[in-house]
Write an enzyme that holds these catalytic residues in place. Structure first.
Site, PDB file in Angstrom:
ATOM      1  N   HIS A 101      16.462 -23.071 -13.962  1.00  0.00           N
ATOM      2  CA  HIS A 101      16.486 -23.996 -12.835  1.00  0.00           C
ATOM      3  C   HIS A 101      16.385 -23.271 -11.491  1.00  0.00           C
ATOM      4  O   HIS A 101      16.177 -23.918 -10.458  1.00  0.00           O
ATOM      5  CB  HIS A 101      17.738 -24.888 -12.884  1.00  0.00           C
ATOM      6  N   ASP A 131      17.958 -22.974 -20.261  1.00  0.00           N
ATOM      7  CA  ASP A 131      18.129 -22.643 -18.851  1.00  0.00           C
ATOM      8  C   ASP A 131      18.123 -21.141 -18.622  1.00  0.00           C
ATOM      9  O   ASP A 131      18.929 -20.610 -17.854  1.00  0.00           O
ATOM     10  CB  ASP A 131      19.418 -23.260 -18.285  1.00  0.00           C
ATOM     11  N   SER A 207      24.136 -19.235  -9.707  1.00  0.00           N
ATOM     12  CA  SER A 207      23.325 -19.450 -10.904  1.00  0.00           C
ATOM     13  C   SER A 207      22.431 -18.251 -11.179  1.00  0.00           C
ATOM     14  O   SER A 207      21.706 -17.776 -10.299  1.00  0.00           O
ATOM     15  CB  SER A 207      22.454 -20.693 -10.734  1.00  0.00           C
TER      16      SER A 207
END
Length: 458
Positions: A101, A131, A207
């Site tokens: 992402h 992911d 992230s």
């Protein structure tokens, strides 16, 4: 007096227990994480990704009537979207892991190291479902990097550090512990998987950053948080390093998308109620509810109703956990599967395979003689389902509706089930039934979990 003498002799005979040591550094005196961070931080990078976002579609775009009236209404130009995240260097030649992402569909990726060096990067392999994405820094050599730790050796209660770039303020370190393992119930967007849980604060921008142990080894890639406010509430999730290792292996082998072993089964977690009906002593495992003929589990002798308890000695309690165990071993591996049948334990050896491209896809594009010229169809099989990211389904799938198909509302990904009162099993059935159609006709379509009827007149 005699007891005191015995204790004294015991202490003298075990000098290691009474040994004292002078601290060798200031860090040991202050119990600081500074030396650990100093070694690990250079391998954690900031990632700036830019992608072009398509213009927003009109809500009437697929409507067969209003679509003509609103064709040019509210059209907007494609726009550039920037994203910021983190990544971890895993090799001296510049292999970097991050979240999908963060870099998904990016047209330009820039990676900035802790010492402010900058590199362009290209995507070697990416997977939206896990992911994860593997990048290659262009022209990189002798890069700082982190070693991967076997995720099965990680224990709840271990100290952990999260390193990343939260909110774009710059590289930041937060500390905590591993607060949970085998978290497989999390579902965020397309993310489905198996996670390590930590209370080390993780925030937007973290992230793709590193979750490391006190020896500086990578135990996970920070990916998401459980929050209501958008900030960290002390429940963060990291993708285990063992899965990252399999991604790196496939990327170096030239794969551009992640290939998971195919189970060919549908199953569900065994809860307390289900365990009673299955005659199990305690809840746990995955009970097989459907088994495809080409499944490697079927070839190994398993059947519907069996409860899979462990894969390679590691317990599995959800379908996601079982797929994770298979994925870290990889296609071609032979694994031991412990299962329970009619209350009795058993074991099988299962060879992990790629999704088979059987039965044949029988891809078909309708020509000018058909009602929907340009409609491209294929027969669903395990390989095609894997390519399209479909968890299940059988029948004929629309790969491209063509101009005429789009006008009546057909979309790519629709599964055709019937034309009028005629059922559909193969692409040739669609062509044949459309040639015979007359008057008012309805296409029966499965769209996601919804059944849709698209009506038209011949």
């Amino acid at each position: 007096m005699r007891l005191i003498l015995v204790l004294a002799l015991a202490l003298l005979s075990a000098p290691a227990l009474a040994e004292t040591r002078v601290p060798e550094s200031r860090a040991e005196i202050s119990l600081s994480f500074a030396p650990l961070v100093r070694d690990a931080a250079p391998a954690v990078v900031n990632i700036y990704a830019r992608r072009v976002v398509a213009a927003r579609r009109s809500p009437f775009a697929d409507d067969p009537f209003f679509g003509e009236f609103f064709r040019d209404f509210g059209q907007s130009q494609p726009r550039v979207q920037n994203s910021l995240g983190s990544g971890v260097i895993l090799s001296d030649d510049g292999i970097v892991v991050s979240n999908y992402h963060v870099i998904g569909e990016a047209t330009d990726i820039r990676v900035v190291l802790n010492d402010r060096r900058e590199y362009s990067a290209s995507v070697l392999l990416s997977d939206e479902q896990s992911d994860l994405a593997i990048l290659q820094l262009e022209g990189a050599a002798d890069m700082p990097h982190l070693a991967l730790r076997d995720s099965d050796t990680v224990e709840v209660g271990e100290l952990a550090l999260a390193i990343g770039n939260p909110f774009g303020v710059g590289q930041t370190v937060s500390s905590g512990i591993v607060s949970g393992l085998a978290r497989s119930g999390l579902a965020t967007g397309n993310l489905r998987g198996y996670f390590i849980q930590t209370d080390a604060p993780i925030n937007p921008g973290n992230s793709g950053g590193a979750l490391i142990d006190i020896e500086g080894r990578l135990i996970g890639i920070n990916t998401s948080i459980l929050t209501r406010s958008g900030g960290s509430n002390g429940i963060g999730f990291a993708i285990p390093a063992s899965l990252v290792a399999q991604f790196v292996t496939q990327a170096r082998d030239g794969q551009d998308r992640f290939l998971r072993p195919w189970a060919g089964i549908n199953g569900q977690a065994v809860d307390a109620d289900l365990s009673d009906s299955l005659g199990l002593a305690r809840p746990g495992g995955v009970v097989i509810s459907e088994l495809e003929p080409l499944s490697p589990f079927a070839a190994a002798g398993l059947a519907v109703g069996d409860v899979i308890a462990a894969v390679d000695g590691q317990p599995v309690n959800t379908p996601a956990e079982m797929i994770y165990r298979m994925s870290v071993r990889g296609i071609g591996a032979r694994v031991a599967v412990d299962y329970v049948r009619a209350g009795r334990p058993a074991e099988a050896r299962v060879t992990l395979i790629a999704p088979p491209d059987e039965p044949p896809r029988e891809e078909l594009v309708l020509g000018r003689e058909a009602l929907f010229e340009g409609l491209r169809l294929a027969r669903l099989n395990p390989a095609l389902r894997d390519e399209l990211g479909l968890e299940a389904g059988e029948g004929v799938i629309v790969l491209d509706p063509g101009a005429a198909g789009a006008r009546i509302g057909l979309r790519a990904g629709d599964i055709l089930q019937a034309v009028g009162r005629y059922g559909i099993e193969r692409p040739a059935d669609v062509a044949r039934t459309l040639r015979q159609a007359s008057g008012r006709v309805a296409l029966q379509v499965l769209r996601g979990n919804r059944r849709v009827a698209l009506r038209f007149r011949v």
